[in-house]
Design a protein around this motif. Structure first.
Motif, PDB file in Angstrom:
ATOM      1  N   GLU A   1       0.841  -1.179   0.000  1.00  0.00           N
ATOM      2  CA  GLU A   1       0.000   0.000   0.000  1.00  0.00           C
ATOM      3  C   GLU A   1       0.888   1.246   0.000  1.00  0.00           C
ATOM      4  OE1 GLU A   1      -2.863   0.444  -0.697  1.00  0.00           O
ATOM      5  OE2 GLU A   1      -4.249  -1.040   0.118  1.00  0.00           O
ATOM      6  N   SER A   2       0.277   2.408  -0.174  1.00  0.00           N
ATOM      7  CA  SER A   2       1.038   3.651  -0.264  1.00  0.00           C
ATOM      8  C   SER A   2       1.792   3.964   1.022  1.00  0.00           C
ATOM      9  CB  SER A   2       0.102   4.817  -0.602  1.00  0.00           C
ATOM     10  OG  SER A   2      -0.905   4.962   0.386  1.00  0.00           O
ATOM     11  N   ASN A   3       1.308   3.438   2.147  1.00  0.00           N
ATOM     12  CA  ASN A   3       1.981   3.682   3.419  1.00  0.00           C
ATOM     13  C   ASN A   3       2.961   2.562   3.788  1.00  0.00           C
ATOM     14  OD1 ASN A   3       0.231   1.627   4.067  1.00  0.00           O
ATOM     15  ND2 ASN A   3      -0.721   2.658   5.811  1.00  0.00           N
ATOM     16  N   GLY A   4       3.189   1.658   2.836  1.00  0.00           N
ATOM     17  CA  GLY A   4       4.141   0.573   3.054  1.00  0.00           C
ATOM     18  C   GLY A   4       3.567  -0.663   3.715  1.00  0.00           C
ATOM     19  N   GLU A   5       2.296  -0.649   4.068  1.00  0.00           N
ATOM     20  CA  GLU A   5       1.673  -1.794   4.724  1.00  0.00           C
ATOM     21  C   GLU A   5       1.286  -2.877   3.709  1.00  0.00           C
ATOM     22  OE1 GLU A   5       1.302  -2.445   7.819  1.00  0.00           O
ATOM     23  OE2 GLU A   5       1.496  -0.533   8.883  1.00  0.00           O
ATOM     24  N   LYS A   6       1.079  -4.063   4.230  1.00  0.00           N
ATOM     25  CA  LYS A   6       0.560  -5.140   3.395  1.00  0.00           C
ATOM     26  C   LYS A   6      -0.844  -4.783   2.925  1.00  0.00           C
ATOM     27  CE  LYS A   6       2.880  -8.584   6.320  1.00  0.00           C
ATOM     28  NZ  LYS A   6       2.693  -9.770   7.172  1.00  0.00           N
ATOM     29  N   ILE A   7      -1.213  -5.308   1.767  1.00  0.00           N
ATOM     30  CA  ILE A   7      -2.541  -5.040   1.223  1.00  0.00           C
ATOM     31  C   ILE A   7      -3.524  -6.072   1.760  1.00  0.00           C
ATOM     32  CG2 ILE A   7      -3.961  -4.973  -0.860  1.00  0.00           C
ATOM     33  CD1 ILE A   7      -1.552  -3.931  -2.376  1.00  0.00           C
ATOM     34  N   PHE A   8      -4.469  -5.592   2.543  1.00  0.00           N
ATOM     35  CA  PHE A   8      -5.572  -6.435   2.993  1.00  0.00           C
ATOM     36  C   PHE A   8      -6.879  -5.750   2.606  1.00  0.00           C
ATOM     37  CE2 PHE A   8      -2.225  -7.899   5.941  1.00  0.00           C
ATOM     38  CZ  PHE A   8      -2.276  -9.246   5.624  1.00  0.00           C
ATOM     39  N   TRP A   9      -7.553  -6.358   1.667  1.00  0.00           N
ATOM     40  CA  TRP A   9      -8.767  -5.806   1.080  1.00  0.00           C
ATOM     41  C   TRP A   9      -9.935  -5.968   2.035  1.00  0.00           C
ATOM     42  CZ3 TRP A   9     -11.797  -8.790  -3.157  1.00  0.00           C
ATOM     43  CH2 TRP A   9     -12.758  -7.968  -3.736  1.00  0.00           C
ATOM     44  N   SER A  10     -10.649  -4.881   2.275  1.00  0.00           N
ATOM     45  CA  SER A  10     -11.739  -4.926   3.239  1.00  0.00           C
ATOM     46  C   SER A  10     -12.823  -5.915   2.829  1.00  0.00           C
ATOM     47  CB  SER A  10     -12.350  -3.532   3.417  1.00  0.00           C
ATOM     48  OG  SER A  10     -13.395  -3.565   4.359  1.00  0.00           O
ATOM     49  N   ARG A  11     -13.336  -5.795   1.602  1.00  0.00           N
ATOM     50  CA  ARG A  11     -14.417  -6.702   1.226  1.00  0.00           C
ATOM     51  C   ARG A  11     -13.951  -8.153   1.214  1.00  0.00           C
ATOM     52  NH1 ARG A  11     -16.598  -4.414  -3.104  1.00  0.00           N
ATOM     53  NH2 ARG A  11     -15.754  -5.671  -4.794  1.00  0.00           N
ATOM     54  N   GLY A  12     -12.712  -8.399   0.781  1.00  0.00           N
ATOM     55  CA  GLY A  12     -12.207  -9.767   0.780  1.00  0.00           C
ATOM     56  C   GLY A  12     -12.255 -10.383   2.162  1.00  0.00           C
ATOM     57  N   ASN A  13     -11.817  -9.634   3.163  1.00  0.00           N
ATOM     58  CA  ASN A  13     -11.867 -10.143   4.531  1.00  0.00           C
ATOM     59  C   ASN A  13     -13.292 -10.169   5.074  1.00  0.00           C
ATOM     60  OD1 ASN A  13      -9.028 -10.706   5.863  1.00  0.00           O
ATOM     61  ND2 ASN A  13      -8.768  -9.058   4.375  1.00  0.00           N
ATOM     62  N   GLY A  14     -14.127  -9.262   4.572  1.00  0.00           N
ATOM     63  CA  GLY A  14     -15.543  -9.320   4.912  1.00  0.00           C
ATOM     64  C   GLY A  14     -16.194 -10.584   4.398  1.00  0.00           C
TER      65      GLY A  14
END
Length: 368
Positions: A212-225
């Motif tokens: 992600e732009s802040n360097g974090e891993k990408i965890f998609w909200s709807r995917g985890n929903g």
């Protein structure tokens, strides 16, 4: 004296505003209001259909439609589900191994349990017979049958519902196998979230790291929903003494704790769970599934009420802010495989409405 009067006026205004907000929010939790809002959202969506009726999008929508039927007892809602089933000839989608094409069968099974009409489940039984004897070809991305996290909403509940309905645990055992493969592939045991698919994992050999732009891993909200909603729908079915039930409960509890820790001030969740500042607005579909899952966890004694109820109440207030004047659920991220920015109050999708209906069906059961 003037300063004192001004201070008192400001206090009265602020107090009055807070009281009005509290009164308005309390309305959102009344049974009559929840049912009315669910019917309004559902009515709008039925008048604005989208996608093939067997599609995964409608699999999620009709899961919510059935929940709305259970909540309201509306004969009109039952008729709408019957019309959908007849139009589909009660069949799964055309892709044999693809979980997306099994999602709609959850509603068929739920309806069969009420009507007893075998035609509602017979095509899915035949699909599963073929599924279980036909090898699945894996690949670089498709390393197992359920290789993307969304699949854990689409397939597992259909398999487990069928197994429980037919009193045949071969479907439950198959779900255990395929679910665990996906878990092993995509679940991040540090973050307690699922990567959407292997392309979004950090430590996979040969896969380019996407951040992600802040360097974090990408965890998609709807995917985890999708995953949390799927866990709920599996746990609703599994017998209390089922050997692997604790695995699903542990996964659910870990995710629930993580999810409330990253809830935003408006009660919702952004499209990207770990980079919320980069995305506009609370995203309706992911937020709806979290509200549904967390409320269900409280209602069924799996999540601590004192800890989780404030988060659910805050989320339900946020979800109602996404309902537009005409009844449609706005701020739904379009179809995709990762967080996106191109959505607004005018953005809607059938699965967003499904998530809202599922959330309402559990929020209405909450006790103060």
């Amino acid at each position: 004296m003037n300063k004192l009067i001004t201070t008192l006026l400001v206090f009265c205004i602020l107090t009055g505003t807070a009281f009005a907000q509290k009164e308005g929010n309390e309305k959102l939790f009344k049974d009559s209001y929840i049912k009315k809002t669910m019917k309004k959202a559902l009515s709008w969506q039925l008048k604005n259909p989208k996608h093939e009726l067997y599609d995964w999008t409608n699999g999620a929508f009709y899961a919510g439609v059935f929940a709305a039927y259970e909540t309201t007892g509306s004969k009109k809602i039952w008729k709408a589900m019957e019309e959908m089933g007849e139009a589909n000839e009660w069949k799964a989608g055309p892709r044999l191994h693809h979980a997306d094409d099994h999602a709609i069968c959850q509603t068929y099974i739920d309806m069969y349990r009420i009507s007893g009409d075998r035609k509602m489940i017979q095509p899915f039984i035949e699909t599963m017979d073929e599924f279980m004897v036909t090898p699945y070809e894996t690949g670089d991305i498709r390393k197992c049958t359920w290789w993307w996290c969304d699949a854990l909403f689409m397939g597992p509940a259909a398999f487990v519902k069928l197994g429980e309905t037919l009193d045949d645990d071969k479907y439950l055992k198959l779900n255990d196998k395929l679910f665990k493969e996906c878990y092993d592939l995509l679940y991040d045991k540090e973050e307690h979230l699922y990567a959407r698919d292997i392309r979004y994992k950090w430590d996979e050999p040969g896969i380019e790291v996407i951040k992600e732009s802040n360097g974090e891993k990408i965890f998609w909200s709807r995917g985890n929903g999708w995953v949390m909603g799927g866990l709920v729908r599996v746990l609703q079915e599994l017998p209390k003494d089922y050997p692997t039930r604790d695995f699903y409960i542990q996964n659910f509890k870990e995710m629930a704790a993580k999810i409330i820790s990253i809830q935003q001030e408006d009660g919702l969740w952004k499209a990207s769970l770990l980079d919320p500042e980069a995305y506009p607005g609370g995203e309706a579909s992911g937020s709806g599934f979290y509200t549904y899952a967390l409320a269900w966890g409280i209602n069924n004694g799996i999540l601590d009420k004192e800890k989780y109820l404030p988060a659910v109440e805050k989320a339900w207030v946020g979800m109602n802010s996404l309902i537009q004047p005409d009844g449609h659920v706005g701020w739904v991220q379009p179809i995709g495989a990762d967080p996106r920015k191109n959505f607004s109050a005018d953005s809607w999708e059938v699965y967003g409405t499904g998530a809202f209906l599922l959330a309402g069906s559990e929020v209405i059961k909450l006790k103060p």
